[in-house]
Design a protein around this motif. Structure first.
Motif, PDB file in Angstrom:
ATOM      1  N   UNK A 167       0.564   4.524  -4.827  1.00  0.00           N
ATOM      2  CA  UNK A 167       1.767   4.365  -5.640  1.00  0.00           C
ATOM      3  C   UNK A 167       2.859   5.284  -5.117  1.00  0.00           C
ATOM      4  N   UNK A 168       4.075   5.084  -5.616  1.00  0.00           N
ATOM      5  CA  UNK A 168       5.173   5.991  -5.294  1.00  0.00           C
ATOM      6  C   UNK A 168       6.106   6.080  -6.491  1.00  0.00           C
ATOM      7  N   UNK A 169       6.779   7.234  -6.596  1.00  0.00           N
ATOM      8  CA  UNK A 169       7.740   7.490  -7.660  1.00  0.00           C
ATOM      9  C   UNK A 169       9.057   7.897  -7.027  1.00  0.00           C
ATOM     10  N   UNK A 170      10.129   7.209  -7.386  1.00  0.00           N
ATOM     11  CA  UNK A 170      11.433   7.469  -6.806  1.00  0.00           C
ATOM     12  C   UNK A 170      12.153   8.585  -7.549  1.00  0.00           C
ATOM     13  N   UNK A 171      12.877   9.410  -6.774  1.00  0.00           N
ATOM     14  CA  UNK A 171      13.720  10.447  -7.349  1.00  0.00           C
ATOM     15  C   UNK A 171      15.104  10.373  -6.713  1.00  0.00           C
ATOM     16  N   UNK A 172      15.974  11.303  -7.078  1.00  0.00           N
ATOM     17  CA  UNK A 172      17.330  11.297  -6.513  1.00  0.00           C
ATOM     18  C   UNK A 172      17.349  11.623  -5.029  1.00  0.00           C
ATOM     19  N   UNK A 173      16.594  12.655  -4.640  1.00  0.00           N
ATOM     20  CA  UNK A 173      16.602  13.080  -3.236  1.00  0.00           C
ATOM     21  C   UNK A 173      15.194  13.230  -2.664  1.00  0.00           C
ATOM     22  N   UNK A 174      14.214  12.606  -3.306  1.00  0.00           N
ATOM     23  CA  UNK A 174      12.838  12.678  -2.823  1.00  0.00           C
ATOM     24  C   UNK A 174      12.026  11.518  -3.398  1.00  0.00           C
ATOM     25  N   UNK A 175      10.915  11.244  -2.731  1.00  0.00           N
ATOM     26  CA  UNK A 175       9.984  10.221  -3.196  1.00  0.00           C
ATOM     27  C   UNK A 175       8.595  10.859  -3.240  1.00  0.00           C
ATOM     28  N   UNK A 176       7.917  10.735  -4.372  1.00  0.00           N
ATOM     29  CA  UNK A 176       6.539  11.211  -4.508  1.00  0.00           C
ATOM     30  C   UNK A 176       5.620  10.045  -4.150  1.00  0.00           C
ATOM     31  N   UNK A 177       4.762  10.236  -3.139  1.00  0.00           N
ATOM     32  CA  UNK A 177       3.882   9.172  -2.664  1.00  0.00           C
ATOM     33  C   UNK A 177       2.437   9.617  -2.846  1.00  0.00           C
ATOM     34  N   UNK A 221      -2.790  12.633  10.994  1.00  0.00           N
ATOM     35  CA  UNK A 221      -1.582  12.599  10.171  1.00  0.00           C
ATOM     36  C   UNK A 221      -1.279  11.160   9.771  1.00  0.00           C
ATOM     37  N   UNK A 222      -0.556  11.042   8.666  1.00  0.00           N
ATOM     38  CA  UNK A 222      -0.090   9.743   8.197  1.00  0.00           C
ATOM     39  C   UNK A 222       1.437   9.787   8.148  1.00  0.00           C
ATOM     40  N   UNK A 223       2.068   8.713   8.580  1.00  0.00           N
ATOM     41  CA  UNK A 223       3.522   8.619   8.608  1.00  0.00           C
ATOM     42  C   UNK A 223       3.997   7.764   7.445  1.00  0.00           C
ATOM     43  N   UNK A 224       4.926   8.323   6.667  1.00  0.00           N
ATOM     44  CA  UNK A 224       5.496   7.642   5.502  1.00  0.00           C
ATOM     45  C   UNK A 224       7.006   7.568   5.700  1.00  0.00           C
ATOM     46  N   UNK A 225       7.591   6.435   5.313  1.00  0.00           N
ATOM     47  CA  UNK A 225       9.045   6.313   5.377  1.00  0.00           C
ATOM     48  C   UNK A 225       9.565   5.728   4.076  1.00  0.00           C
ATOM     49  N   UNK A 226      10.859   5.936   3.872  1.00  0.00           N
ATOM     50  CA  UNK A 226      11.521   5.434   2.677  1.00  0.00           C
ATOM     51  C   UNK A 226      12.821   4.758   3.097  1.00  0.00           C
ATOM     52  N   UNK A 227      13.189   3.704   2.362  1.00  0.00           N
ATOM     53  CA  UNK A 227      14.405   2.951   2.666  1.00  0.00           C
ATOM     54  C   UNK A 227      15.294   2.862   1.434  1.00  0.00           C
ATOM     55  N   UNK A 276       9.060   3.009  -0.659  1.00  0.00           N
ATOM     56  CA  UNK A 276       8.297   3.897   0.212  1.00  0.00           C
ATOM     57  C   UNK A 276       7.261   3.038   0.914  1.00  0.00           C
ATOM     58  N   UNK A 277       6.927   3.411   2.143  1.00  0.00           N
ATOM     59  CA  UNK A 277       6.026   2.601   2.958  1.00  0.00           C
ATOM     60  C   UNK A 277       5.166   3.513   3.820  1.00  0.00           C
ATOM     61  N   UNK A 278       3.871   3.257   3.842  1.00  0.00           N
ATOM     62  CA  UNK A 278       2.951   3.942   4.740  1.00  0.00           C
ATOM     63  C   UNK A 278       2.955   3.192   6.058  1.00  0.00           C
TER      64      UNK A 278
END
Length: 132
Positions: free
Chosen positions: A59-69, A82-88, A124-126
């Motif tokens: 899951x992911x939670x959106x914030x103003x300047x961050x995303x909790x994944x 390592x795992x790479x996460x991106x947000x759009x 957010x995307x893994x």
């Protein structure tokens, strides 16, 4: 009236060139098929057998300047990676990307990571996990 055959009698002059060509094509086709199966088997073994770390975004939670994944990571004991996460953003522009390391002896990890973003994110995307 009788009809005249244009073919020579069977077995008298050896095999026709068409029969030889058909046999050659069958041999070439079988050889190429065996090589293709061997290559596919090698890549399947390499991908499944050698992959020491894999991850899944729960899951992911959106914030103003961050995303909790929330990530669930499965790995071999003692393996590091390592795992790479991106947000759009809403228009599809990438607003955040980060690599998160997973070390230690635990084989199953369930962690929440924070991805900082440069603008408001909508997703957010893994992208994937890789062993060192």
């Amino acid at each position: 009236m009788s009809t005249v055959s244009t073919r020579p009698p069977k077995g008298r002059y050896g095999r026709a060139s068409d029969e030889r060509a058909d046999r050659t094509l069958k041999i070439v086709g079988a050889s190429l098929g065996a090589v293709l199966l061997a290559v596919l088997g090698y890549f399947a073994y390499y991908y499944v057998g050698q992959n020491k770390i894999s991850g899944e975004m729960i899951s992911f939670e959106l914030g103003e300047d961050a995303v909790q994944v929330r990530l669930k990571v499965e790995k071999d004991a003692g393996a590091t990676g390592y795992c790479t996460v991106r947000s759009q953003s809403e228009d599809g522009a990438e607003v955040g990307r980060a690599d998160f390391r997973f070390d230690g002896d635990a084989t199953s990890l369930d962690e929440v990571v924070t991805l900082r973003t440069t603008a408001a994110a909508t997703s957010a995307e893994l992208l994937g996990c890789h062993a060192d």
